[in-house]
Design an enzyme around this catalytic site. Structure first.
Site, PDB file in Angstrom:
ATOM      1  N   GLU A 137       4.550  80.189  75.279  1.00 45.00           N
ATOM      2  CA  GLU A 137       5.928  79.689  75.322  1.00 45.00           C
ATOM      3  C   GLU A 137       6.843  80.787  74.787  1.00 45.00           C
ATOM      4  O   GLU A 137       6.383  81.832  74.327  1.00 45.00           O
ATOM      5  CB  GLU A 137       6.072  78.411  74.494  1.00 45.00           C
ATOM      6  CG  GLU A 137       5.704  78.584  73.039  1.00 45.00           C
ATOM      7  CD  GLU A 137       5.693  77.278  72.265  1.00 45.00           C
ATOM      8  OE1 GLU A 137       6.568  76.433  72.508  1.00 45.00           O
ATOM      9  OE2 GLU A 137       4.798  77.107  71.408  1.00 45.00           O
TER      10      GLU A 137
ATOM     11  N   ASP B 176      12.851  80.553  66.244  1.00 44.34           N
ATOM     12  CA  ASP B 176      12.924  81.022  67.633  1.00 44.34           C
ATOM     13  C   ASP B 176      13.939  82.153  67.812  1.00 44.34           C
ATOM     14  O   ASP B 176      14.794  82.088  68.709  1.00 44.34           O
ATOM     15  CB  ASP B 176      13.281  79.860  68.578  1.00 44.34           C
ATOM     16  CG  ASP B 176      12.450  78.621  68.347  1.00 44.34           C
ATOM     17  OD1 ASP B 176      11.267  78.769  68.011  1.00 44.34           O
ATOM     18  OD2 ASP B 176      12.978  77.503  68.491  1.00 44.34           O
TER      19      ASP B 176
END
Length: 537
Positions: free
Chosen positions: A187, A16
């Site tokens: 997301e 991420d």
């Protein structure tokens, strides 16, 4: 010939990624989940060489992960910079393996990225992966995906945008839906502004081998947003031969010279598969980088002309800036632990460990068991290579089978291999291996007695892709002998673990005292040496 960047740039569990440039310095923040301190920040000046410099969430007042499950905790940090201030937005996932997620989102700030960060400001709990956008007029907005616990969900993917007031230190106004679709789940959203367009950059299709990166744009911050033709703009799906699998969850940065790059998460698979046919990833999800270019009609594409991530990309036109290599052995001579070590869920204070009680040793005081989600005396570092050797030297005098200390390879509280010294009522002090595979315990070698005059016990693990072999010695580092069978290292991987599947394998040191009296163990050193690997791709 131009210099190149070899991917992944952040090897081993570093998912991420969020990237910024401040003058000539680049910083990447990555997720840490249940590991403490929270959020890893790496630094570079050339996008080729990277060094771990900080973990900003390092106080219990900022982050208390006691009780959170495996692969919960700190998700998807967003790092930004505006007018001399660093901003870090992140989620703390308190419950995930249920229908109703608990996902509070927070903001911390700092004027020195290596210095002390503020106490957290609560933002919202709509969902995970929030991102902070600074508009040209100085107003700030949080974009977040929205989770839906209902049996019949209204949307497959849902993103909302809401203004944040820096003066009031809270969200203001009402959240506005900027994306709602039954076609694609998004997301990890980020918003950028360029040439009159607002660009919505978001990960699509989960975080597994079908993962990708999508892009939408609008002339208005609150939409409507149109999708990039032929989304995803980057994905490894349908290309199992590529080195970089799971590619997605990207963030953008522009160099001083006007070149553009995208960092993104990826994974490098072993060929071993689960019973369901999924490949295994012992190193977890890592960070890679791709060069990107803007098209004449204002969209972004990979510089290689495809949607496929490259294992090697063209480096930017910047001076090389390598960092000094760190010693492979930590002799515990300093007054703080090596930055590569982390603990589980909470900071370790003087009741857990000491570097001063016995100079040149790490003393761990035995605490709770390996299944505990509260207080473990355990320090560990990421596996960052498919082949490595880790070793230590231990002095420990247990008087009960409830007292253990040694060298551990672990993924989470249900999955580990533990080479440890303990006590047996018949044998006295002895050495053993404990394995846990999705909470099924085994002792593959039983208990081996140790010589009464052996004060120091050397422990070692050799990992070679899918193979893990423990060794020990009572006569020094030149006299190791194998203990037990070759174990299956791939049980410590994303797809193999039933409870958690977002982190990666660690190796480290730990001590348990299930009597509650905190029997100490002294470790003379910890050594981690990576070996040359021959990739299967």
């Amino acid at each position: 010939m131009k210099n190149t960047i070899k991917n992944p740039i952040l090897r081993g569990f570093n998912p991420d990624p969020s990237i910024i440039r401040v003058n000539d310095d680049y910083y990447i923040a990555t997720s840490t989940f249940e590991w403490f301190p929270g959020v890893q920040i790496h630094h570079s000046r050339d996008l080729v060489h990277w060094e771990l410099i900080a973990r900003p969430l390092n106080r219990l007042s900022q982050l208390d992960l006691r009780g959170v499950g495996a692969s919960q905790g700190v998700w998807a940090p967003c790092l930004t910079y505006y007018n001399g201030i660093y901003y870090l937005v992140y989620t703390v996932v308190n419950s995930f393996y249920v229908k109703m997620y608990d996902t509070p989102n927070y903001l911390v700030t700092a004027t020195d990225i290596r210095g002390e960060w503020s106490e957290p400001i609560f933002l919202n709990s709509y969902g995970f992966d929030p991102s902070l956008f600074h508009d040209d007029d100085g107003r700030k907005y949080i974009v977040s995906m929205v989770t839906d616990h209902r049996v019949t969900k209204r949307y497959k993917g849902h993103l909302v945008l809401q203004e944040y007031s820096e003066q009031e230190r809270r969200m203001i106004g009402e959240p506005v839906t900027i994306y709602a679709s039954n076609d694609m789940f998004l997301e990890g959203p980020h918003i950028y502004k360029r040439n009159g367009y607002y660009y919505l950059f978001a990960a699509d299709t989960g975080t597994g081998e079908g993962h990708g990166q999508s892009m939408l744009r609008s002339k208005n911050l609150f939409g409507p947003y149109e999708a990039y033709p032929g989304n995803s703009l980057m994905t490894s799906r349908n290309h199992p031969d590529l080195l970089l699998q799971k590619a997605g969850h990207g963030d953008l940065v522009e160099t001083q010279n006007g070149e553009w790059y995208m960092v993104h998460l990826c994974g490098r698979a072993l060929e071993n598969r689960t019973e369901k046919g999924e490949r295994k990833y012992t190193l977890g999800r890592e960070t890679a980088i791709q060069k990107v270019v803007w098209t004449e009609d204002g969209w972004l594409r990979l510089a290689n002309g495809t949607v496929l991530p490259d294992a090697e990309v063209e480096a930017p036109d910047l001076p090389a800036y390598p960092f000094s290599s760190r010693p492979v052995r930590d002799d515990f001579d300093g007054d703080s632990l090596n930055i590569h070590f982390q603990s589980l869920r909470i900071p370790l204070d003087h009741t857990f460990y000491s570097l001063t009680e016995r100079k040149g040793y790490l003393r761990l005081y035995g605490r709770e068991g390996l299944g505990s989600k509260y207080r473990q005396s355990l320090v560990a570092r990421r596996w960052q290579a498919f082949k490595f050797t880790a070793s230590t030297c231990l002095e420990f005098e247990p008087t009960s089978f409830k007292q253990l200390a040694g060298l551990i390879c672990l993924y989470d509280t249900q999955n580990y291999y533990y080479l440890h010294v303990t006590h047996d009522e018949d044998l006295g002090r002895c050495i053993s291996v404990l394995s846990a595979i999705n909470n099924e315990y085994a002792a593959p070698v039983g208990y081996v007695p140790l010589p009464a005059n052996a004060e120091r016990i050397w422990l070692r693990v050799d990992v070679d892709r899918d193979k893990l072999q423990f060794s020990y010695s009572t006569e020094g580092e030149e006299a190791f002998e194998k203990l037990g069978p070759v174990l299956d290292a791939t049980t410590l991987s994303d797809e193999a673990c039933h409870e958690g599947w977002f982190t990666g394998a660690f190796v480290g040191l730990c001590c348990q005292d299930l009597t509650g009296f905190r029997k100490p163990a002294d470790f003379d050193y910890f050594e981690y040496i990576e070996h040359q690997d021959t990739p299967e791709h």
